[in-house]
Design an enzyme around this catalytic site. Structure first.
Site, PDB file in Angstrom:
ATOM      1  N   GLY A 187       0.525  14.943   8.618  1.00  0.00           N
ATOM      2  CA  GLY A 187      -0.369  14.848   7.520  1.00  0.00           C
ATOM      3  C   GLY A 187      -1.647  15.050   7.919  1.00  0.00           C
ATOM      4  O   GLY A 187      -2.322  15.418   7.030  1.00  0.00           O
TER       5      GLY A 187
ATOM      6  N   ASN B 183      -3.425   5.485   2.372  1.00  0.00           N
ATOM      7  CA  ASN B 183      -3.409   6.807   1.840  1.00  0.00           C
ATOM      8  C   ASN B 183      -1.873   6.666   0.728  1.00  0.00           C
ATOM      9  O   ASN B 183      -1.047   6.050   0.957  1.00  0.00           O
ATOM     10  CB  ASN B 183      -2.909   7.893   2.635  1.00  0.00           C
ATOM     11  CG  ASN B 183      -1.665   8.207   2.995  1.00  0.00           C
ATOM     12  OD1 ASN B 183      -1.053   8.930   2.151  1.00  0.00           O
ATOM     13  ND2 ASN B 183      -0.949   7.774   4.112  1.00  0.00           N
TER      14      ASN B 183
ATOM     15  N   PHE C 118       2.237  13.686  -0.592  1.00  0.00           N
ATOM     16  CA  PHE C 118       2.704  15.224  -0.219  1.00  0.00           C
ATOM     17  C   PHE C 118       1.892  16.391  -0.934  1.00  0.00           C
ATOM     18  O   PHE C 118       2.726  17.307  -1.625  1.00  0.00           O
ATOM     19  CB  PHE C 118       4.136  15.478  -0.351  1.00  0.00           C
ATOM     20  CG  PHE C 118       5.099  14.834   0.427  1.00  0.00           C
ATOM     21  CD1 PHE C 118       4.748  14.349   1.619  1.00  0.00           C
ATOM     22  CD2 PHE C 118       6.468  14.531   0.000  1.00  0.00           C
ATOM     23  CE1 PHE C 118       5.627  13.566   2.759  1.00  0.00           C
ATOM     24  CE2 PHE C 118       7.244  14.085   0.918  1.00  0.00           C
ATOM     25  CZ  PHE C 118       6.721  13.452   2.278  1.00  0.00           C
TER      26      PHE C 118
ATOM     27  N   ASN D 166       7.199  19.200  10.135  1.00  0.00           N
ATOM     28  CA  ASN D 166       7.809  18.088   9.367  1.00  0.00           C
ATOM     29  C   ASN D 166       7.870  18.506   7.970  1.00  0.00           C
ATOM     30  O   ASN D 166       7.146  19.034   7.336  1.00  0.00           O
ATOM     31  CB  ASN D 166       6.709  16.852   9.513  1.00  0.00           C
ATOM     32  CG  ASN D 166       7.090  15.730   8.644  1.00  0.00           C
ATOM     33  OD1 ASN D 166       7.352  15.741   7.513  1.00  0.00           O
ATOM     34  ND2 ASN D 166       6.911  14.686   9.310  1.00  0.00           N
TER      35      ASN D 166
ATOM     36  N   SER E 276       8.051   8.557   3.575  1.00  0.00           N
ATOM     37  CA  SER E 276       6.886   8.441   2.850  1.00  0.00           C
ATOM     38  C   SER E 276       6.959   7.591   1.697  1.00  0.00           C
ATOM     39  O   SER E 276       7.874   7.621   0.997  1.00  0.00           O
ATOM     40  CB  SER E 276       6.379   9.866   2.453  1.00  0.00           C
ATOM     41  OG  SER E 276       5.084   9.796   1.512  1.00  0.00           O
TER      42      SER E 276
ATOM     43  N   ASN F  22       4.989   7.209  -0.796  1.00  0.00           N
ATOM     44  CA  ASN F  22       3.978   7.760  -1.756  1.00  0.00           C
ATOM     45  C   ASN F  22       4.884   8.865  -2.699  1.00  0.00           C
ATOM     46  O   ASN F  22       4.258   9.392  -3.855  1.00  0.00           O
ATOM     47  CB  ASN F  22       2.780   8.223  -1.452  1.00  0.00           C
ATOM     48  CG  ASN F  22       2.056   7.254  -0.555  1.00  0.00           C
ATOM     49  OD1 ASN F  22       1.931   6.282  -0.905  1.00  0.00           O
ATOM     50  ND2 ASN F  22       1.559   7.794   0.615  1.00  0.00           N
ATOM     51  N   THR F  23       6.223   8.937  -2.371  1.00  0.00           N
ATOM     52  CA  THR F  23       6.989   9.888  -3.282  1.00  0.00           C
ATOM     53  C   THR F  23       8.253   8.862  -3.801  1.00  0.00           C
ATOM     54  O   THR F  23       9.033   8.590  -3.011  1.00  0.00           O
ATOM     55  CB  THR F  23       7.734  11.064  -2.701  1.00  0.00           C
ATOM     56  OG1 THR F  23       6.504  11.768  -2.261  1.00  0.00           O
ATOM     57  CG2 THR F  23       8.615  11.942  -3.584  1.00  0.00           C
TER      58      THR F  23
ATOM     59  N   LYS G 128      12.168  10.804  10.625  1.00  0.00           N
ATOM     60  CA  LYS G 128      11.075   9.959  10.796  1.00  0.00           C
ATOM     61  C   LYS G 128      11.451   8.752   9.840  1.00  0.00           C
ATOM     62  O   LYS G 128      11.329   8.966   8.459  1.00  0.00           O
ATOM     63  CB  LYS G 128       9.863  10.622  10.260  1.00  0.00           C
ATOM     64  CG  LYS G 128       8.558   9.807  10.531  1.00  0.00           C
ATOM     65  CD  LYS G 128       7.142  10.493  10.624  1.00  0.00           C
ATOM     66  CE  LYS G 128       6.075   9.665  10.519  1.00  0.00           C
ATOM     67  NZ  LYS G 128       4.807  10.608  10.391  1.00  0.00           N
TER      68      LYS G 128
ATOM     69  N   ASN H 292       6.370   5.985  10.077  1.00  0.00           N
ATOM     70  CA  ASN H 292       5.436   6.273   9.049  1.00  0.00           C
ATOM     71  C   ASN H 292       4.518   5.217   8.684  1.00  0.00           C
ATOM     72  O   ASN H 292       4.411   4.250   9.331  1.00  0.00           O
ATOM     73  CB  ASN H 292       6.287   6.682   7.541  1.00  0.00           C
ATOM     74  CG  ASN H 292       5.505   7.949   7.092  1.00  0.00           C
ATOM     75  OD1 ASN H 292       4.336   7.774   6.790  1.00  0.00           O
ATOM     76  ND2 ASN H 292       6.321   8.893   6.881  1.00  0.00           N
TER      77      ASN H 292
ATOM     78  N   TYR I 174      -2.767   9.431  14.253  1.00  0.00           N
ATOM     79  CA  TYR I 174      -3.338  10.093  13.326  1.00  0.00           C
ATOM     80  C   TYR I 174      -4.800   9.270  12.776  1.00  0.00           C
ATOM     81  O   TYR I 174      -6.025   9.782  13.081  1.00  0.00           O
ATOM     82  CB  TYR I 174      -2.816  10.533  12.068  1.00  0.00           C
ATOM     83  CG  TYR I 174      -3.325  11.216  10.890  1.00  0.00           C
ATOM     84  CD1 TYR I 174      -4.658  11.233  10.919  1.00  0.00           C
ATOM     85  CD2 TYR I 174      -2.953  11.611   9.605  1.00  0.00           C
ATOM     86  CE1 TYR I 174      -5.509  11.919   9.846  1.00  0.00           C
ATOM     87  CE2 TYR I 174      -3.513  12.503   8.675  1.00  0.00           C
ATOM     88  CZ  TYR I 174      -4.954  12.319   8.686  1.00  0.00           C
ATOM     89  OH  TYR I 174      -5.394  12.829   7.736  1.00  0.00           O
TER      90      TYR I 174
END
Ligand SMILES: Cc1cc2nc3c(=O)[nH]c(=O)nc-3n(C[C@H](O)[C@H](O)[C@H](O)COP(=O)(O)O)c2cc1C
Length: 347
Positions: free
Chosen positions: A62, A110, A114, A138, A172, A174-175, A208, A237, A309
């Site tokens: 990321g 966040n 992607f 990744n 993720s 966010n998708t 992941k 994640n 991160y």
């Protein structure tokens, strides 16, 4: 150097979080950030997949989504760096703003979705670099894709020759719908397709997962990974959960939460995963690591490697050295000469 970082921190903290991130990438690309040349304490060396790494602290996916600065990131002192998530085709991601600091909580939310330059751009950069250090790649799926498993196959096949390990990121938040790929049948189908497609290549393949996985989800995920003899699992994640302790005004933003508020949850899910994996393959712990003690907790809960991160957003590059020093001191205090003696010690 300390003054330089303090000034840079002050400047970055005043900027919108995504602009600050862009500046950090540019600074790394320009070689402005001095590389960390001090050798790591021998006790931090760790073996994984037939390789020996100088330390177990990794940069999580990321940060360098487009493989612009993997070597500069290694130069900050990380033992490994994971680029991506890389999607087959370029895409814009969600509208901005989509990245928020929660300073009172030392967290980040966040909903990037992607954004990235796509496979060809990442590939071109990876082809140009010398294969030094330990760089994982990744892989994700495009939002509009009608066959998401095919996206992972495309990404893994193309990137395998340039990766020290490959990650299928099915977690993720966010998708829309991506996390459904963690279901038993879908996950088995996806990972088998990828495994078959890269069968000729000797690159470790890991998956992941989300820290929001229930105990039943973990039963399924680990059963699939054990069946398929996968090389590892990253836990994990960002989380969709919001701990009641959050204080920041931004806590209601949609997206995945990371950083300090994620530490306890992700370490607990790592521990549960490790109990199910029974050392059949290594685990990578990720979520809320900002100190040697956080990293040590993940290692004792079963992680061979640790990634971070969000803490970098608050502490900047000196964080990497500090975590390694604290971790080495913890090992010494416990009378351990090598990290491997601590892996899974709490199980
Ligand atoms: C801005 C941002 C972007 C991210 N993008 C990705 C990504 O593209 N792929 C991925 O697998 N994880 C991504 N992550 C998740 C991180 O790799 C990591 O799993 C998570 O943030 C927990 O670690 P941390 O608490 O140390 O940040 C992203 C996290 C953040 C904060």
């Amino acid at each position: 150097m300390a003054v330089w970082y303090t000034l840079a921190d002050l400047l970055l903290a005043r900027l919108d979080a995504e602009t600050a991130h862009g500046l950090a990438i540019r600074a790394l690309r320009s070689g402005l950030l001095p590389a960390q040349r001090q050798a790591d304490p021998p006790s931090l060396a760790v073996d994984i997949w037939g390789r020996s790494l100088p330390n177990p602290i990794g940069l999580a996916a990321g940060f360098d989504k487009n493989a612009e600065v993997p070597d500069a990131c290694l130069g900050l002192g990380f033992g490994l760096v994971e680029i991506g998530s890389v999607t087959p085709r370029p895409q814009a991601g969600n509208p901005r703003p989509r990245l928020f600091r929660l300073p009172e909580d030392r967290g980040v939310i966040n909903r990037m979705g992607f954004p990235g330059e796509g496979l060809d751009a990442a590939l071109a950069r990876l082809r140009q670099r010398a294969r030094t250090g330990f760089v994982g790649v990744n892989v994700g799926a495009n939002k509009e894709s009608t066959d998401r498993a095919a996206d992972y196959v495309t990404g893994c096949v193309a990137l395998a020759p340039y990766a020290d390990y490959l990650v299928c990121n099915v977690s993720s938040p966010n998708t829309p719908g991506l996390r459904n790929l963690q279901g038993r049948t879908e996950l088995a189908g996806l990972l088998k397709r990828v495994q078959d497609a890269i069968a000729g290549q000797k690159v470790p393949l890991v998956v992941k997962i989300a820290p929001d996985a229930s105990d039943d989800d973990l039963d399924d995920i680990v059963a699939v990974c054990r069946d398929l003899k996968m090389d590892g699992i990253i836990i994990g994640n960002t989380t969709l959960s919001r701990p009641p302790s959050l204080r920041s005004g931004r806590k209601g933003e949609a997206g995945g939460l990371s950083g300090a508020p994620l530490a306890a949850l992700s370490t607990e899910v790592l521990r549960k995963t490790a109990q199910r994996v029974e050392r059949q393959f290594p685990l990578i712990g990720c979520g809320g690591v900002s100190s040697g003690a956080d990293a040590y907790a993940k290692i004792r809960a079963g992680a061979t490697l640790v990634q971070l991160y969000s803490a970098l957003v608050y502490d900047g590059p000196p964080l990497v050295r500090r975590i390694k020093d604290e971790l080495a001191a913890l090992l010494k205090r416990e009378g351990l000469s090598s990290l491997s003696q601590a892996i899974g010690a709490d199980l």
